[in-house]
Design an enzyme around this catalytic site. Structure first.
Site, PDB file in Angstrom:
ATOM      1  N   GLU A  78       0.836  -1.209   0.000  1.00 35.40           N
ATOM      2  CA  GLU A  78       0.000   0.000   0.000  1.00 35.40           C
ATOM      3  C   GLU A  78       0.867   1.255   0.000  1.00 35.40           C
ATOM      4  O   GLU A  78       1.824   1.363   0.765  1.00 35.40           O
ATOM      5  CB  GLU A  78      -0.907   0.004   1.237  1.00 35.40           C
ATOM      6  CG  GLU A  78      -1.893  -1.156   1.285  1.00 35.40           C
ATOM      7  CD  GLU A  78      -2.985  -1.059   0.219  1.00 35.40           C
ATOM      8  OE1 GLU A  78      -3.103   0.002  -0.437  1.00 35.40           O
ATOM      9  OE2 GLU A  78      -3.707  -2.064   0.045  1.00 35.40           O
ATOM     10  N   ARG A  88     -17.829  -1.201   6.683  1.00 37.49           N
ATOM     11  CA  ARG A  88     -18.965  -1.875   6.031  1.00 37.49           C
ATOM     12  C   ARG A  88     -19.529  -2.965   6.946  1.00 37.49           C
ATOM     13  O   ARG A  88     -20.721  -3.237   6.949  1.00 37.49           O
ATOM     14  CB  ARG A  88     -18.457  -2.486   4.708  1.00 37.49           C
ATOM     15  CG  ARG A  88     -19.491  -3.075   3.783  1.00 37.49           C
ATOM     16  CD  ARG A  88     -18.815  -3.621   2.508  1.00 37.49           C
ATOM     17  NE  ARG A  88     -17.665  -4.485   2.783  1.00 37.49           N
ATOM     18  CZ  ARG A  88     -17.736  -5.779   3.121  1.00 37.49           C
ATOM     19  NH1 ARG A  88     -18.902  -6.391   3.208  1.00 37.49           N
ATOM     20  NH2 ARG A  88     -16.630  -6.472   3.348  1.00 37.49           N
ATOM     21  N   CYS A 141      -7.478  -2.280   8.354  1.00 38.27           N
ATOM     22  CA  CYS A 141      -6.112  -2.273   7.800  1.00 38.27           C
ATOM     23  C   CYS A 141      -5.614  -0.853   7.569  1.00 38.27           C
ATOM     24  O   CYS A 141      -4.479  -0.521   7.930  1.00 38.27           O
ATOM     25  CB  CYS A 141      -6.045  -3.078   6.501  1.00 38.27           C
ATOM     26  SG  CYS A 141      -6.205  -4.848   6.814  1.00 38.27           S
ATOM     27  N   HIS A 165      -1.254  -5.630   1.597  1.00 41.03           N
ATOM     28  CA  HIS A 165      -2.455  -6.471   1.540  1.00 41.03           C
ATOM     29  C   HIS A 165      -2.160  -7.735   0.724  1.00 41.03           C
ATOM     30  O   HIS A 165      -1.423  -7.664  -0.276  1.00 41.03           O
ATOM     31  CB  HIS A 165      -3.611  -5.709   0.864  1.00 41.03           C
ATOM     32  CG  HIS A 165      -4.549  -5.060   1.825  1.00 41.03           C
ATOM     33  ND1 HIS A 165      -4.847  -3.714   1.793  1.00 41.03           N
ATOM     34  CD2 HIS A 165      -5.289  -5.571   2.856  1.00 41.03           C
ATOM     35  CE1 HIS A 165      -5.714  -3.426   2.758  1.00 41.03           C
ATOM     36  NE2 HIS A 165      -5.998  -4.532   3.418  1.00 41.03           N
TER      37      HIS A 165
HETATM   38  N1  PCA Z   1      -8.096  -7.180   6.433  1.00 41.73           N
HETATM   39  C1  PCA Z   1      -8.999  -6.109   6.824  1.00 41.73           C
HETATM   40  C2  PCA Z   1      -8.830  -5.978   8.299  1.00 41.73           C
HETATM   41  C3  PCA Z   1      -8.125  -7.205   8.774  1.00 41.73           C
HETATM   42  C4  PCA Z   1      -7.621  -7.834   7.539  1.00 41.73           C
HETATM   43  O1  PCA Z   1      -6.875  -8.819   7.477  1.00 41.73           O
HETATM   44  C5  PCA Z   1      -8.826  -4.825   6.018  1.00 41.73           C
HETATM   45  O2  PCA Z   1      -8.400  -4.899   4.854  1.00 41.73           O
HETATM   46  O3  PCA Z   1      -9.118  -3.744   6.531  1.00 41.73           O
END
Ligand code: PCA
Length: 210
Positions: A78, A88, A141, A165
């Site tokens: 990111e 959500r 996240c 991610h």
């Molecule tokens: N993904 C979520 C929160 C925890 C995770 O593993 C997110 O993308 O916000």
């Protein structure tokens, strides 16, 4: 040198989270740096607190936070965290903020301190689908990435850190209909190892992260 990797506990009805499962597959040392692992709850309030406590306790040089992005087909480092949260679905504490800042009075956003373009390029050279993402969403996240970068800015200026991610693991995707994109956990772990290696080499070269 020490690299602290964090992953999340399962959320949203899943029984595993590939962000932490993949960390189990990492070696204990990457390019001479010790690897530390921390599992964080999928909680707006607790994840950031536990992360900041972990940094204060372990004093890592590098922090790489990892989260699941179900539906993405690639590993996505990111670029930016924004000072905004809107959920959500409730987090694992049942908390569901709408239209709030992560940190009242904080800057509107922070850019990553990881060499995200180099990480994505090296993943692709090694046959791992990866690309830089310019949104970490508005859920837990992004909240954690903002909290990390705010803590680096205000408390831990020597730390280099950011967020990555990862897709669903193949095991998670297999029983779903229709089946979403997924990635083998070993491949996710290989990408996270590359992220550690590239960050170490940028630090050792004293270069700008991107
Ligand atoms: N993904 C979520 C929160 C925890 C995770 O593993 C997110 O993308 O916000």
């Amino acid at each position: 040198m020490k690299i602290l990797y964090t992953g999340f506990a399962p959320f949203g009805g899943e029984s595993v989270n590939p962000s932490f499962e993949s960390l189990r597959l990492l070696p204990d040392s990457i390019a001479g740096a010790d690897v530390l692992r921390l599992e964080l709850p999928t909680s707006f309030d607790s994840a950031g607190k536990l992360l900041v406590e972990g940094i204060a306790r372990e004093r890592p040089d590098i922090v790489i936070c990892v989260g699941q992005a179900g539906g993405r087909a690639a590993v996505t480092p990111e670029f930016v965290a924004i000072n905004y949260r809107s959920a959500r679905i409730p987090d694992n504490d049942g908390f569901q903020p709408t239209d709030e800042p992560v940190c009242g009075g904080g800057p509107v956003g922070y850019f990553t301190k990881l060499p995200v373009r180099r990480i994505a390029e090296r993943c692709r050279e090694n046959g791992i689908p990866a690309s830089v993402s310019y949104t970490a969403g508005t859920y837990v996240c992004n909240n954690l990435m903002y909290t990390l970068l705010h803590a680096i800015e205000t408390q831990f200026p020597a730390v280099t850190g950011g967020f990555i991610h990862v897709p669903y693991s193949a095991e998670q995707a297999a029983p779903k209909t229709p089946q979403p994109p997924s990635m083998d956990l070993g491949m996710i772990a290989a990408a996270l190892r590359i992220a550690g290696e590239e960050t170490l080499s940028v630090m050792r070269e004293n270069a700008h992260p991107f």
